[in-house]
Design a protein around this motif. Structure first.
Motif, PDB file in Angstrom:
ATOM      1  N   TYR A   1      -9.781  -3.545  -0.003  1.00 30.66           N
ATOM      2  CA  TYR A   1      -8.660  -4.491   0.045  1.00 30.66           C
ATOM      3  C   TYR A   1      -8.768  -5.369  -1.198  1.00 30.66           C
TER       4      TYR A   1
ATOM      5  N   LYS B   1       0.843  -1.193   0.000  1.00 23.43           N
ATOM      6  CA  LYS B   1       0.000   0.000   0.000  1.00 23.43           C
ATOM      7  C   LYS B   1       0.879   1.244   0.000  1.00 23.43           C
TER       8      LYS B   1
ATOM      9  N   GLU C   1     -13.100   1.112   3.330  1.00 25.16           N
ATOM     10  CA  GLU C   1     -11.742   0.769   2.925  1.00 25.16           C
ATOM     11  C   GLU C   1     -11.811  -0.387   1.939  1.00 25.16           C
TER      12      GLU C   1
ATOM     13  N   GLN D   1     -14.004   6.192   0.053  1.00 27.66           N
ATOM     14  CA  GLN D   1     -13.445   6.779   1.263  1.00 27.66           C
ATOM     15  C   GLN D   1     -14.412   7.771   1.907  1.00 27.66           C
TER      16      GLN D   1
ATOM     17  N   TYR E   1      -5.428   2.062  -2.427  1.00 26.90           N
ATOM     18  CA  TYR E   1      -5.963   1.106  -1.452  1.00 26.90           C
ATOM     19  C   TYR E   1      -4.978  -0.047  -1.244  1.00 26.90           C
ATOM     20  N   THR E   2      -5.272  -0.912  -0.298  1.00 22.64           N
ATOM     21  CA  THR E   2      -4.389  -2.009   0.090  1.00 22.64           C
ATOM     22  C   THR E   2      -4.502  -3.185  -0.880  1.00 22.64           C
TER      23      THR E   2
ATOM     24  N   TYR F   1     -11.922   5.350  -5.762  1.00 27.78           N
ATOM     25  CA  TYR F   1     -11.537   5.119  -4.369  1.00 27.78           C
ATOM     26  C   TYR F   1     -11.944   6.277  -3.457  1.00 27.78           C
TER      27      TYR F   1
ATOM     28  N   SER G   1     -15.934  -2.289   4.793  1.00 24.39           N
ATOM     29  CA  SER G   1     -14.811  -2.722   3.956  1.00 24.39           C
ATOM     30  C   SER G   1     -15.319  -3.442   2.720  1.00 24.39           C
TER      31      SER G   1
END
Length: 187
Positions: free
Chosen positions: A69, A17, A67, A62, A94-95, A58, A34
């Protein structure tokens, strides 16, 4: 068995990330909304279009306190290399979770065992860590971030307005329904 309203199973993983390697676990999914977004593999074809679409939207997720993933069976090292090599992936904020053992993919029941890859699975998880939306697409069918955003808004609305439900094609601000005996056969 459906995963709807089940709690996310425990997991720990390495992720990429914003130019950093980080640790991620099921605990990170608690306390906020999430989206866990599985895709088959880095350096492929449909996957970068989907991940790029999520990256472009994104900020809207937010704003809703959501969030994202993304998860594939690639490693976090591979995610970094992909970001370094692709302008589309480079814009992701994002992750990006690595799942090289397939444990997370199996927990969410999207692992394609024969291929060692994940199906295109989308999961919306509420702040209690419970799965509220499940969507699985075949490998050749890409997803739409704006439709996912609409579904997240509906899930959040229903969660914050007990006794109300969102009809088909519901958009934020549109009328909802209050199921009751009076509505039976009148919709």
């Amino acid at each position: 068995m459906s995963l709807i309203n089940t709690e996310v199973k425990p997991f720990q993983a390495k992720a990429y990330k914003d130019g950093q390697f980080i640790d991620v676990s099921d605990a990170d999914l608690k306390g906020k909304w999430s989206v866990v977004f599985f895709y088959p593999a880095d350096f492929t074809f449909v996957c970068p279009t989907e991940l790029g679409d999520l990256a472009d939207n994104y900020a809207e997720f937010q704003k809703l306190g959501v969030e994202i993933y993304s998860v594939s069976t690639d490693t976090h090292f591979c995610h970094k290399a992909w970001a370094d090599a692709s302008d589309v992936i480079k814009k992701i904020k994002y992750t990006m979770v690595g799942d090289p053992t397939g444990a997370i993919s199996r927990n969410f029941e999207v692992m394609i065992e024969a291929a060692g890859l994940a199906d295109r699975g989308t999961f919306v998880i509420d702040p209690d860590g419970k799965i509220q939306i499940v969507e699985i697409n075949a490998g050749g069918i890409g997803r739409d971030a704006l439709e996912l955003l609409r579904k997240v808004k509906a899930a959040q609305y229903v969660a914050s307005h007990p006794g109300e439900v969102c009809p088909a094609k519901w958009q934020e601000g549109a009328a909802t329904l209050k199921p009751s005996l009076d509505l039976v056969g009148k919709i």
